[in-house]
Design a protein around this motif. Structure first.
Motif, PDB file in Angstrom:
ATOM      1  N   GLY A 211       0.783  -1.222   0.000  1.00 18.71           N
ATOM      2  CA  GLY A 211       0.000   0.000   0.000  1.00 18.71           C
ATOM      3  C   GLY A 211       0.815   1.273   0.000  1.00 18.71           C
ATOM      4  N   LEU A 212       2.071   1.192  -0.407  1.00 19.16           N
ATOM      5  CA  LEU A 212       2.944   2.362  -0.443  1.00 19.16           C
ATOM      6  C   LEU A 212       3.157   2.831  -1.870  1.00 19.16           C
ATOM      7  CD1 LEU A 212       5.818   1.290   1.989  1.00 19.16           C
ATOM      8  CD2 LEU A 212       3.743   2.559   2.552  1.00 19.16           C
ATOM      9  N   ASP A 213       3.401   4.128  -2.039  1.00 19.25           N
ATOM     10  CA  ASP A 213       3.903   4.620  -3.310  1.00 19.25           C
ATOM     11  C   ASP A 213       5.325   4.113  -3.487  1.00 19.25           C
ATOM     12  OD1 ASP A 213       1.575   6.046  -3.773  1.00 19.25           O
ATOM     13  OD2 ASP A 213       2.340   7.861  -2.800  1.00 19.25           O
ATOM     14  N   GLU A 214       5.708   3.839  -4.737  1.00 18.23           N
ATOM     15  CA  GLU A 214       7.086   3.385  -4.962  1.00 18.23           C
ATOM     16  C   GLU A 214       8.049   4.470  -4.508  1.00 18.23           C
ATOM     17  OE1 GLU A 214      10.172   2.261  -8.546  1.00 18.23           O
ATOM     18  OE2 GLU A 214       8.014   2.162  -8.946  1.00 18.23           O
ATOM     19  N   GLY A 215       9.023   4.072  -3.705  1.00 25.90           N
ATOM     20  CA  GLY A 215       9.984   5.031  -3.180  1.00 25.90           C
ATOM     21  C   GLY A 215      10.997   5.454  -4.228  1.00 25.90           C
ATOM     22  N   PRO A 216      11.821   6.446  -3.898  1.00 27.69           N
ATOM     23  CA  PRO A 216      12.823   6.932  -4.840  1.00 27.69           C
ATOM     24  C   PRO A 216      13.902   5.885  -5.107  1.00 27.69           C
ATOM     25  CG  PRO A 216      13.155   7.903  -2.680  1.00 27.69           C
ATOM     26  CD  PRO A 216      11.857   7.170  -2.614  1.00 27.69           C
ATOM     27  N   VAL A 217      14.411   5.897  -6.313  1.00 26.12           N
ATOM     28  CA  VAL A 217      15.439   4.938  -6.730  1.00 26.12           C
ATOM     29  C   VAL A 217      16.652   5.695  -7.228  1.00 26.12           C
ATOM     30  CG1 VAL A 217      16.012   3.054  -8.304  1.00 26.12           C
ATOM     31  CG2 VAL A 217      13.700   3.219  -7.353  1.00 26.12           C
ATOM     32  N   CYS A 218      17.823   5.283  -6.776  1.00 20.55           N
ATOM     33  CA  CYS A 218      19.083   5.870  -7.246  1.00 20.55           C
ATOM     34  C   CYS A 218      19.962   4.741  -7.766  1.00 20.55           C
ATOM     35  CB  CYS A 218      19.770   6.619  -6.102  1.00 20.55           C
ATOM     36  SG  CYS A 218      21.262   7.502  -6.581  1.00 20.55           S
ATOM     37  N   ARG A 219      20.627   4.971  -8.891  1.00 23.61           N
ATOM     38  CA  ARG A 219      21.505   3.945  -9.473  1.00 23.61           C
ATOM     39  C   ARG A 219      22.862   3.951  -8.770  1.00 23.61           C
ATOM     40  NH1 ARG A 219      20.261   1.793 -14.490  1.00 23.61           N
ATOM     41  NH2 ARG A 219      18.016   1.923 -14.883  1.00 23.61           N
ATOM     42  N   ALA A 220      23.431   2.755  -8.592  1.00 24.48           N
ATOM     43  CA  ALA A 220      24.716   2.619  -7.899  1.00 24.48           C
ATOM     44  C   ALA A 220      25.623   1.670  -8.658  1.00 24.48           C
ATOM     45  CB  ALA A 220      24.492   2.086  -6.479  1.00 24.48           C
ATOM     46  N   ASP A 221      26.906   2.009  -8.745  1.00 24.56           N
ATOM     47  CA  ASP A 221      27.894   1.068  -9.252  1.00 24.56           C
ATOM     48  C   ASP A 221      27.998  -0.101  -8.285  1.00 24.56           C
ATOM     49  OD1 ASP A 221      28.503   2.642 -11.453  1.00 24.56           O
ATOM     50  OD2 ASP A 221      30.067   3.750 -10.375  1.00 24.56           O
ATOM     51  N   GLN A 222      28.358  -1.283  -8.799  1.00 23.40           N
ATOM     52  CA  GLN A 222      28.430  -2.476  -7.960  1.00 23.40           C
ATOM     53  C   GLN A 222      29.753  -2.508  -7.194  1.00 23.40           C
ATOM     54  OE1 GLN A 222      26.487  -6.282  -8.989  1.00 23.40           O
ATOM     55  NE2 GLN A 222      26.660  -5.592 -11.097  1.00 23.40           N
ATOM     56  N   SER A 223      29.848  -1.625  -6.210  1.00 23.04           N
ATOM     57  CA  SER A 223      31.030  -1.545  -5.368  1.00 23.04           C
ATOM     58  C   SER A 223      30.650  -0.869  -4.066  1.00 23.04           C
ATOM     59  CB  SER A 223      32.141  -0.727  -6.063  1.00 23.04           C
ATOM     60  OG  SER A 223      31.721   0.620  -6.221  1.00 23.04           O
ATOM     61  N   VAL A 224      31.513  -1.000  -3.078  1.00 24.28           N
ATOM     62  CA  VAL A 224      31.263  -0.318  -1.803  1.00 24.28           C
ATOM     63  C   VAL A 224      31.200   1.189  -2.035  1.00 24.28           C
ATOM     64  CG1 VAL A 224      32.243   0.193   0.463  1.00 24.28           C
ATOM     65  CG2 VAL A 224      32.276  -2.156  -0.411  1.00 24.28           C
ATOM     66  N   GLU A 225      32.136   1.699  -2.842  1.00 27.26           N
ATOM     67  CA  GLU A 225      32.147   3.140  -3.129  1.00 27.26           C
ATOM     68  C   GLU A 225      30.882   3.562  -3.862  1.00 27.26           C
ATOM     69  OE1 GLU A 225      36.018   1.543  -2.314  1.00 27.26           O
ATOM     70  OE2 GLU A 225      34.573   0.990  -3.874  1.00 27.26           O
ATOM     71  N   GLY A 226      30.403   2.688  -4.762  1.00 24.99           N
ATOM     72  CA  GLY A 226      29.173   2.988  -5.484  1.00 24.99           C
ATOM     73  C   GLY A 226      27.986   3.086  -4.542  1.00 24.99           C
ATOM     74  N   GLY A 227      27.932   2.196  -3.557  1.00 22.04           N
ATOM     75  CA  GLY A 227      26.853   2.238  -2.579  1.00 22.04           C
ATOM     76  C   GLY A 227      26.917   3.478  -1.715  1.00 22.04           C
ATOM     77  N   GLU A 228      28.122   3.880  -1.327  1.00 17.07           N
ATOM     78  CA  GLU A 228      28.282   5.103  -0.534  1.00 17.07           C
ATOM     79  C   GLU A 228      27.772   6.314  -1.298  1.00 17.07           C
ATOM     80  OE1 GLU A 228      31.956   5.539   2.070  1.00 17.07           O
ATOM     81  OE2 GLU A 228      32.677   4.156   0.535  1.00 17.07           O
ATOM     82  N   SER A 229      28.246   6.462  -2.521  1.00 22.45           N
ATOM     83  CA  SER A 229      27.876   7.626  -3.328  1.00 22.45           C
ATOM     84  C   SER A 229      26.382   7.666  -3.597  1.00 22.45           C
ATOM     85  CB  SER A 229      28.661   7.598  -4.640  1.00 22.45           C
ATOM     86  OG  SER A 229      28.264   8.651  -5.489  1.00 22.45           O
ATOM     87  N   ALA A 230      25.809   6.512  -3.919  1.00 24.12           N
ATOM     88  CA  ALA A 230      24.385   6.465  -4.255  1.00 24.12           C
ATOM     89  C   ALA A 230      23.515   6.803  -3.048  1.00 24.12           C
ATOM     90  CB  ALA A 230      24.021   5.087  -4.798  1.00 24.12           C
ATOM     91  N   LEU A 231      23.888   6.303  -1.871  1.00 24.28           N
ATOM     92  CA  LEU A 231      23.079   6.625  -0.694  1.00 24.28           C
ATOM     93  C   LEU A 231      23.164   8.117  -0.370  1.00 24.28           C
ATOM     94  CD1 LEU A 231      21.266   5.419   1.550  1.00 24.28           C
ATOM     95  CD2 LEU A 231      23.273   5.585   3.037  1.00 24.28           C
ATOM     96  N   GLU A 232      24.350   8.695  -0.496  1.00 25.31           N
ATOM     97  CA  GLU A 232      24.490  10.134  -0.250  1.00 25.31           C
ATOM     98  C   GLU A 232      23.595  10.934  -1.193  1.00 25.31           C
ATOM     99  OE1 GLU A 232      28.634  10.798  -0.724  1.00 25.31           O
ATOM    100  OE2 GLU A 232      29.156  10.033   1.281  1.00 25.31           O
ATOM    101  N   THR A 233      23.553  10.534  -2.452  1.00 23.80           N
ATOM    102  CA  THR A 233      22.700  11.221  -3.425  1.00 23.80           C
ATOM    103  C   THR A 233      21.226  11.037  -3.085  1.00 23.80           C
ATOM    104  OG1 THR A 233      24.336  10.931  -5.189  1.00 23.80           O
ATOM    105  CG2 THR A 233      22.063  11.340  -5.868  1.00 23.80           C
ATOM    106  N   LEU A 234      20.856   9.808  -2.755  1.00 23.66           N
ATOM    107  CA  LEU A 234      19.460   9.512  -2.439  1.00 23.66           C
ATOM    108  C   LEU A 234      18.972  10.329  -1.246  1.00 23.66           C
ATOM    109  CD1 LEU A 234      17.050   7.511  -3.127  1.00 23.66           C
ATOM    110  CD2 LEU A 234      17.899   6.161  -1.194  1.00 23.66           C
ATOM    111  N   LEU A 235      19.774  10.382  -0.178  1.00 25.29           N
ATOM    112  CA  LEU A 235      19.341  11.089   1.022  1.00 25.29           C
ATOM    113  C   LEU A 235      19.394  12.604   0.845  1.00 25.29           C
ATOM    114  CD1 LEU A 235      20.902   8.910   3.867  1.00 25.29           C
ATOM    115  CD2 LEU A 235      18.582   8.890   2.961  1.00 25.29           C
TER     116      LEU A 235
END
Length: 333
Positions: A211-235
């Motif tokens: 029952g939720l609206d689809e949340g925001p999606v950010c693309r991330a490279d498949q790496s630890v650094e990619g996850g860090e950068s993507a979360l910073e952008t998303l938040l």
């Protein structure tokens, strides 16, 4: 060039004989470097075999011993622990058969993948792995070898395919987050593809079912650094997000690092759930919740299917070639 008929099956010694205008016995003598035939005839046979992409079947010739069979394992990135775990399981399963395994790392590059496929047919008896190329191109480049595709839907009977079914696991993950009070759930998806991943489709279906609206999606490279950068952008763009689901555990581990740097406590301020079930996820702080696959079972299943195709003992059915993921809760979610 091989006709469309020969592209749909393994080229045989009969095809080479027909193309060269000689008997099967002459083809055999030429390919085995026997001296009983004229040099020009031998060259004509060799040219025909090359043009057709003929690769002699050692099984048909009765020359195979278990310890001479080689399987090519093609993976996108050996530095990604998920693929390392799958490869380790495949190697163990192959050793149980007494087989050799040649591991090819394509660096998640379509061009590297094509180059690998161009040379692989002359080196192995079967191919197992992850591919982004079309089935038509894989068929032409593997020249009739048995091929087992991993994490991909097959479109023709020419190939076997192991399908990853994570839909129920992702549904369980999103349901868990909602029950914990989260209403704004984002996703960090794979950046290496033009279109959203199937895991994004599972995420969208799960949020809708809750029952939720689809949340925001950010693309991330498949790496630890990619996850860090993507979360910073998303938040930065959506500071109201209180939970994230990620394409894989490596991206999730990067998200954990970024959350800590941004002063968000996990899981109090931000819940994080990954996908894959890496052993590495138990070593980070806090231990990572994940939608987990049986990586050992996946690698072993791929080799088992290759063995069945090679020996003609009857391949596993599509229903048997499914690996399902399930939610494994730890402290991050």
């Amino acid at each position: 060039m091989a006709s469309s008929g020969t592209e749909s099956r393994r080229v045989t010694i009969h095809d080479v004989a027909r193309s060269a205008g000689v008997s099967r016995q002459t083809v055999s003598r030429a390919l085995n470097n026997k001296g009983e035939i004229h040099g020009s005839t031998k060259q004509r046979v060799l040219d025909a075999a090359l043009a057709l992409g003929y690769r002699p079947s050692r099984f048909a010739r009765g020359l195979v011993r278990q310890d001479t069979i080689s399987v090519g394992l093609v993976i996108p990135d050996l530095l990604n622990p998920f693929f390392t775990e799958v490869a380790a399981a495949a190697l163990e399963a192959a050793r149980a058969h007494g087989w050799h395994v040649l591991v090819y790392d394509t660096a998640d590059s379509a061009e590297e993948e094509r180059g690998t496929l161009q040379v692989i047919a002359s080196q192995v008896d079967a191919v197992v792995g992850y591919f982004s190329r079309s089935e038509d191109e894989i068929e032409k480049l593997t020249r009739g070898l048995p091929v087992v595709l991993i994490d991909r839907e097959r479109r023709s009977d020419r190939f076997s395919a192991i399908r990853i079914d994570g839909e129920a696991g992702v549904q369980a993950a999103i349901t868990h987050l909602v029950e914990k009070g989260h209403r704004r759930i984002g996703m960090l998806d794979h950046a290496g593809r033009a279109e959203p991943s199937v895991r994004h489709a599972w995420f969208a279906a799960a949020t809708a079912a809750c029952g939720l609206d689809e949340g925001p999606v950010c693309r991330a490279d498949q790496s630890v650094e990619g996850g860090e950068s993507a979360l910073e952008t998303l938040l930065a763009e959506h500071p109201d997000v209180t939970a994230v689901f990620t394409f894989n555990d490596i991206i999730a581990i990067g998200a954990l690092r970024a959350a800590r740097r941004l002063g968000r406590s996990v899981p109090r301020d931000l819940a994080v759930i990954g996908f894959d079930g890496l052993r590495l996820g138990t070593l980070v702080e806090p231990p990572l919740s994940t939608v987990a696959l049986d990586t050992r079972g996946l690698g072993a299943l791929a080799v088992e299917q290759a063995a069945r195709l090679l020996t003609g003992s009857g391949p596993l059915t599509p229903d048997e070639l499914v690996v399902r993921a399930e939610l494994r809760l730890r402290e991050s979610g």
